[in-house]
Design a protein around this motif. Structure first.
Motif, short mmCIF file in Angstrom:
data_model
loop_
_atom_site.label_atom_id
_atom_site.label_comp_id
_atom_site.label_asym_id
_atom_site.label_seq_id
_atom_site.Cartn_x
_atom_site.Cartn_y
_atom_site.Cartn_z
N SER A 91 -25.26 23.87 24.66
CA SER A 91 -25.77 24.22 23.34
C SER A 91 -25.45 25.67 23.02
O SER A 91 -25.44 26.52 23.91
CB SER A 91 -27.29 23.98 23.26
OG SER A 91 -27.98 24.82 24.17
N THR A 92 -25.18 25.94 21.75
CA THR A 92 -24.83 27.28 21.32
C THR A 92 -25.65 27.69 20.11
O THR A 92 -25.97 26.86 19.26
CB THR A 92 -23.33 27.39 20.98
OG1 THR A 92 -23.03 26.48 19.90
CG2 THR A 92 -22.47 27.05 22.18
N THR A 122 -24.94 30.92 24.70
CA THR A 122 -24.47 29.64 25.21
C THR A 122 -25.31 29.22 26.41
O THR A 122 -25.46 29.99 27.36
CB THR A 122 -22.99 29.72 25.62
OG1 THR A 122 -22.22 30.19 24.50
CG2 THR A 122 -22.47 28.36 26.06
N GLU A 123 -25.85 28.00 26.39
CA GLU A 123 -26.71 27.48 27.45
C GLU A 123 -26.18 26.15 27.96
O GLU A 123 -25.85 25.27 27.17
CB GLU A 123 -28.14 27.32 26.93
CG GLU A 123 -28.78 28.61 26.43
CD GLU A 123 -30.16 28.39 25.87
OE1 GLU A 123 -30.56 27.21 25.73
OE2 GLU A 123 -30.83 29.38 25.55
N TYR A 124 -26.12 26.02 29.30
CA TYR A 124 -25.63 24.81 29.95
C TYR A 124 -26.81 24.03 30.54
O TYR A 124 -27.57 24.57 31.34
CB TYR A 124 -24.64 25.17 31.07
CG TYR A 124 -23.31 25.70 30.57
CD1 TYR A 124 -22.16 24.92 30.62
CD2 TYR A 124 -23.22 26.99 30.06
CE1 TYR A 124 -20.95 25.40 30.17
CE2 TYR A 124 -22.00 27.49 29.60
CZ TYR A 124 -20.88 26.69 29.66
OH TYR A 124 -19.67 27.19 29.21
N GLU A 125 -26.92 22.76 30.14
CA GLU A 125 -28.01 21.92 30.61
C GLU A 125 -27.97 21.76 32.13
O GLU A 125 -26.92 21.47 32.71
CB GLU A 125 -27.91 20.55 29.94
CG GLU A 125 -29.04 19.60 30.32
CD GLU A 125 -28.83 18.21 29.75
OE1 GLU A 125 -29.83 17.53 29.47
OE2 GLU A 125 -27.65 17.80 29.61
N HIS A 126 -29.14 21.95 32.78
CA HIS A 126 -29.31 21.80 34.24
C HIS A 126 -28.50 22.81 35.06
O HIS A 126 -28.50 22.72 36.28
CB HIS A 126 -28.94 20.38 34.69
CG HIS A 126 -29.63 19.29 33.94
ND1 HIS A 126 -31.00 19.29 33.74
CD2 HIS A 126 -29.16 18.17 33.33
CE1 HIS A 126 -31.34 18.22 33.05
NE2 HIS A 126 -30.24 17.53 32.79
N PRO A 128 -28.39 26.67 34.54
CA PRO A 128 -28.64 27.96 33.87
C PRO A 128 -27.80 29.10 34.42
O PRO A 128 -27.63 30.12 33.73
CB PRO A 128 -30.14 28.19 34.11
CG PRO A 128 -30.47 27.36 35.31
CD PRO A 128 -29.59 26.16 35.23
N HIS A 129 -27.26 28.97 35.64
CA HIS A 129 -26.43 30.03 36.19
C HIS A 129 -25.09 30.16 35.44
O HIS A 129 -24.39 31.16 35.58
CB HIS A 129 -26.15 29.78 37.68
CG HIS A 129 -25.42 28.52 37.96
ND1 HIS A 129 -26.02 27.27 37.91
CD2 HIS A 129 -24.10 28.28 38.27
CE1 HIS A 129 -25.13 26.34 38.20
NE2 HIS A 129 -23.96 26.93 38.43
#
Length: 222
Positions: A91-92, A122-126, A128-129
């Protein structure tokens, strides 16, 4: 929009009802810099690892005197990313703010120049690193022209971007990537069909090196 525009240009007849021409604008020119855009867009990343991208956005322009204007906007988007062993939902959140100037070339034809900044979270599901924030700075010329109900525009913006790790992640999967901190041009053409004095239908695109975006929506002028 294409059907409506073609009908107006050729005959102005839709099922026996003629679409009345818009009344002349109150001001001397017919290009407003006071408006709000609501848009939905589809993203194409041009690689086999990022897919099914779309976004919802809102943008605005506010005139300052007769020759300058503020611009800005927010877009919430997302896409699927194939991270080797799993598909990640990315998600952005994108924020833009800029300043522009206009020069009249002819009646209903303006040359513009814009500059500003863009921030993307910008966020990556599952995962977070993998999350990252990026900044971009843009500047470039544009042109706007209107004839009757149909308005067209085009911009060419040079963008300098930093902190975007998407290309770095892509390099782990394939050699088909552009680099970590990529500068380049974004071309933004579009058209607006003015249904009334204050409401228009908008179709536009943003075409760059990392991705392409096609949007459709409405414009409210005030």
């Amino acid at each position: 929009m294409a059907i409506l525009a073609a009908g107006v240009v050729s005959a102005g007849d839709f099922g026996g009802k003629q679409l009345a021409p818009l009344a002349p604008p109150v001001c001397d020119d017919c290009l407003s810099y006071d408006f709000i855009d609501l848009e939905y867009g589809v993203l194409d990343f041009g690689n086999d690892f990022s897919d099914e991208g779309d976004l919802y956005g809102i943008g605005f322009s506010k005139s300052i005197g007769s020759n300058f204007f503020f611009t800005g906007g927010y877009a919430n988007g997302g896409y699927d990313y194939d991270w080797a062993t799993e598909i990640l939902d990315v998600s952005t959140h994108r924020y833009r703010l800029g300043l522009g100037a206009r020069v009249s070339l002819a009646k209903c034809v303006d040359l513009t120049i814009e500059g500003g900044a863009e921030h993307t979270d910008t966020e990556y599901e599952h995962s977070p690193h993998l999350d990252h924030d990026s900044w971009a700075y843009y500047v470039g010329p544009g042109i706007r022209a209107r004839a009757g109900r149909l308005e067209v525009f085009a911009k060419a913006l040079f963008v300098s971007r930093e902190g975007d790790l998407s290309q770095q992640y892509l390099s782990m999967m394939t050699t088909d990537h552009l680099g970590v901190d990529e500068d380049g041009w974004i071309f933004n053409p579009g058209l607006i069909f003015h249904v009334t004095d204050h409401l228009g239908l908008k179709l536009a695109g943003e075409f760059g090196e990392n991705d392409n975006l096609v949007t459709g929506g409405v414009r409210f002028e005030f």
